[in-house]
Design a protein around this motif. Structure first.
Motif, PDB file in Angstrom:
ATOM      1  N   VAL A  38       0.841  -1.194   0.000  1.00  0.00           N
ATOM      2  CA  VAL A  38       0.000   0.000   0.000  1.00  0.00           C
ATOM      3  C   VAL A  38       0.878   1.247   0.000  1.00  0.00           C
ATOM      4  O   VAL A  38       2.052   1.201   0.383  1.00  0.00           O
ATOM      5  CB  VAL A  38      -0.956   0.028   1.216  1.00  0.00           C
ATOM      6  CG1 VAL A  38      -1.887  -1.183   1.191  1.00  0.00           C
ATOM      7  CG2 VAL A  38      -0.182   0.072   2.533  1.00  0.00           C
ATOM      8  N   GLY A  42      -2.500   4.377   2.440  1.00  0.00           N
ATOM      9  CA  GLY A  42      -3.157   3.106   2.696  1.00  0.00           C
ATOM     10  C   GLY A  42      -3.846   2.511   1.490  1.00  0.00           C
ATOM     11  O   GLY A  42      -4.482   1.461   1.606  1.00  0.00           O
ATOM     12  N   ARG A  43      -3.711   3.133   0.321  1.00  0.00           N
ATOM     13  CA  ARG A  43      -4.341   2.582  -0.885  1.00  0.00           C
ATOM     14  C   ARG A  43      -3.406   1.577  -1.555  1.00  0.00           C
ATOM     15  O   ARG A  43      -2.196   1.773  -1.607  1.00  0.00           O
ATOM     16  CB  ARG A  43      -4.709   3.687  -1.862  1.00  0.00           C
ATOM     17  CG  ARG A  43      -5.505   3.148  -3.073  1.00  0.00           C
ATOM     18  CD  ARG A  43      -6.251   4.215  -3.823  1.00  0.00           C
ATOM     19  NE  ARG A  43      -7.059   3.629  -4.900  1.00  0.00           N
ATOM     20  CZ  ARG A  43      -8.256   3.104  -4.729  1.00  0.00           C
ATOM     21  NH1 ARG A  43      -8.800   3.091  -3.542  1.00  0.00           N
ATOM     22  NH2 ARG A  43      -8.921   2.596  -5.754  1.00  0.00           N
ATOM     23  N   VAL A  89      -6.669  -0.353   5.071  1.00  0.00           N
ATOM     24  CA  VAL A  89      -6.127  -0.255   3.718  1.00  0.00           C
ATOM     25  C   VAL A  89      -7.283  -0.377   2.734  1.00  0.00           C
ATOM     26  O   VAL A  89      -8.276  -1.053   3.002  1.00  0.00           O
ATOM     27  CB  VAL A  89      -5.053  -1.326   3.448  1.00  0.00           C
ATOM     28  CG1 VAL A  89      -3.884  -1.160   4.407  1.00  0.00           C
ATOM     29  CG2 VAL A  89      -5.608  -2.734   3.538  1.00  0.00           C
ATOM     30  N   ASP A 100       0.040  -4.504   9.855  1.00  0.00           N
ATOM     31  CA  ASP A 100       1.239  -3.886   9.293  1.00  0.00           C
ATOM     32  C   ASP A 100       2.436  -4.812   9.500  1.00  0.00           C
ATOM     33  O   ASP A 100       2.619  -5.393  10.572  1.00  0.00           O
ATOM     34  CB  ASP A 100       1.490  -2.550   9.972  1.00  0.00           C
ATOM     35  CG  ASP A 100       2.585  -1.759   9.275  1.00  0.00           C
ATOM     36  OD1 ASP A 100       2.248  -0.924   8.432  1.00  0.00           O
ATOM     37  OD2 ASP A 100       3.770  -1.992   9.576  1.00  0.00           O
TER      38      ASP A 100
END
Length: 265
Positions: A38, A42-43, A89, A100
C-alpha cells in the motif's frame, strides 16, 4: 478436461509461483494474495501503477515471506504477531483492517518501487467480502482483485496467440488454474464446476485491463498495447474485455495438477 497447471501469488502483483498442489480455503488458495503493498495513504499498489511490482519474487518462508528482487538484498518478513498494529487499507472499493508488517519491509519496498510503500498482511481477523451481486452471504476473498480464484483454458491462450505477431505467456493473465483439454473459452459457459473433489461456482467472467500489456520478464509495457488491443477485437462485451472465469469455492481440500475438470451446470 484436466488441470494443466496451478499458480500462486503470495504478494498481490508479484511474480507467480508454479505449484503442484493448491490447498483451497473459502478465501481461495492458502497463501494466495494474503500480502499487499500500500502507499502512504493506505491505498493498494499494483503493477498497474508500478511496473516494478512484477519483479518482486515473494516466496513463502515458514510462517513468513521472503522478498527478492533484482539487485536488492533478500529480506525475510515474519508474519505479524496477533497484537501487531492494524491499519485500514483500501483495495478497490473495500476497506480492510490488515496487519502492518513493519518498517524493514516498508523500507525494502519503498527502495525498490521508488515511492513510499508499506507491506500489510491479511490474517483471519482481516475480513473482506465478495461482491454480493455475485456471491452468497458470508463469501470472503483475499487481496485478489475481487474473487477467490481465476481459471483460464489453455485453448483460450492458444487462440489469442494465433492472432498475435508475438505470442504472450499465460503469466500475463495471472490465473490460479489453467485447464487443458477444453475448447477455447469453454469456461465462459460454466456456472458450476467440479475440479478434483471440490465444487466451485463460476460467477463472473474476468474483465481485463492494462496489466495484460506488462511483460513480466522485462517489467515494461508493450508499446503496441498487446495483447489487450487484439482482445478488444474479439473478446469485447458490454462489461469490458473478458478472458477467464472467476470462481468461488463451495468446499475445501487440495487441488492437484492432473485433476479432472467437470462442468456441472
Amino acid at each position: 478436461m484436466h488441470v494443466a497447471s496451478l499458480h500462486l501469488y503470495p504478494l498481490k502483483s508479484c511474480a507467480p509461483l508454479d505449484a503442484d498442489t493448491l490447498d483451497i480455503t473459502p478465501r481461495g488458495p492458502a497463501g494466495d494474495r494474503r500480502w499487499l503493498v500500500v502507499d502512504d495513504t493506505g491505498r493498494f499498489i499494483t503493477a498497474r501503477q508500478r511496473n516494478e511490482m512484477v519483479g518482486i519474487r515473494a516466496l513463502p518462508d515458514g510462517d513468513g515471506l521472503r522478498l527478492d528482487a533484482p539487485g536488492r538484498p533478500t529480506l525475510r518478513v515474519p508474519v505479524p504477531l496477533p497484537d501487531a498494529p492494524r491499519r485500514p487499507v483500501v483495495i478497490w472499493n473495500d476497506t480492510v483492517h490488515a496487519q502492518d508488517a513493519g518498517d524493514a519491509a516498508a523500507d525494502w519496498l519503498s527502495a525498490w518501487l521508488g515511492t513510499p510503500a508499506r507491506l500489510v498482511h491479511m490474517d483471519a481477523g482481516a475480513r473482506r467480502a465478495v461482491d454480493p451481486d455475485y456471491a452468497a452471504p458470508g463469501d470472503e476473498v483475499s487481496f485478489a482483485d475481487a474473487y477467490p480464484l481465476l481459471v483460464i483454458s489453455q485453448a483460450a491462450l492458444d487462440g489469442l496467440n494465433a492472432r498475435l505477431a508475438s505470442p504472450v505467456p499465460m503469466a500475463r493473465f495471472r490465473p490460479n488454474l489453467v485447464v487443458a483439454g477444453s475448447a477455447a473459452h469453454a469456461e465462459d459457459g460454466w456456472r458450476r464446476v467440479r475440479i478434483g473433489g471440490i465444487e466451485f461456482d463460476a460467477v463472473k467472467a474476468c474483465t481485463r485491463c492494462v496489466f495484460t500489456t506488462l511483460d513480466p520478464a522485462t517489467m515494461t509495457r508493450d508499446a503496441d498495447g498487446e495483447p489487450l488491443r487484439t482482445l478488444m477485437e474479439y473478446r469485447r462485451t458490454p462489461k469490458g474485455v473478458t478472458f477467464g472465469m472467476n470462481l468461488i469455492p463451495r468446499g475445501t481440500g487440495v487441488l492437484r495438477v492432473g485433476d479432472a475438470v467437470v462442468p456441472l451446470a
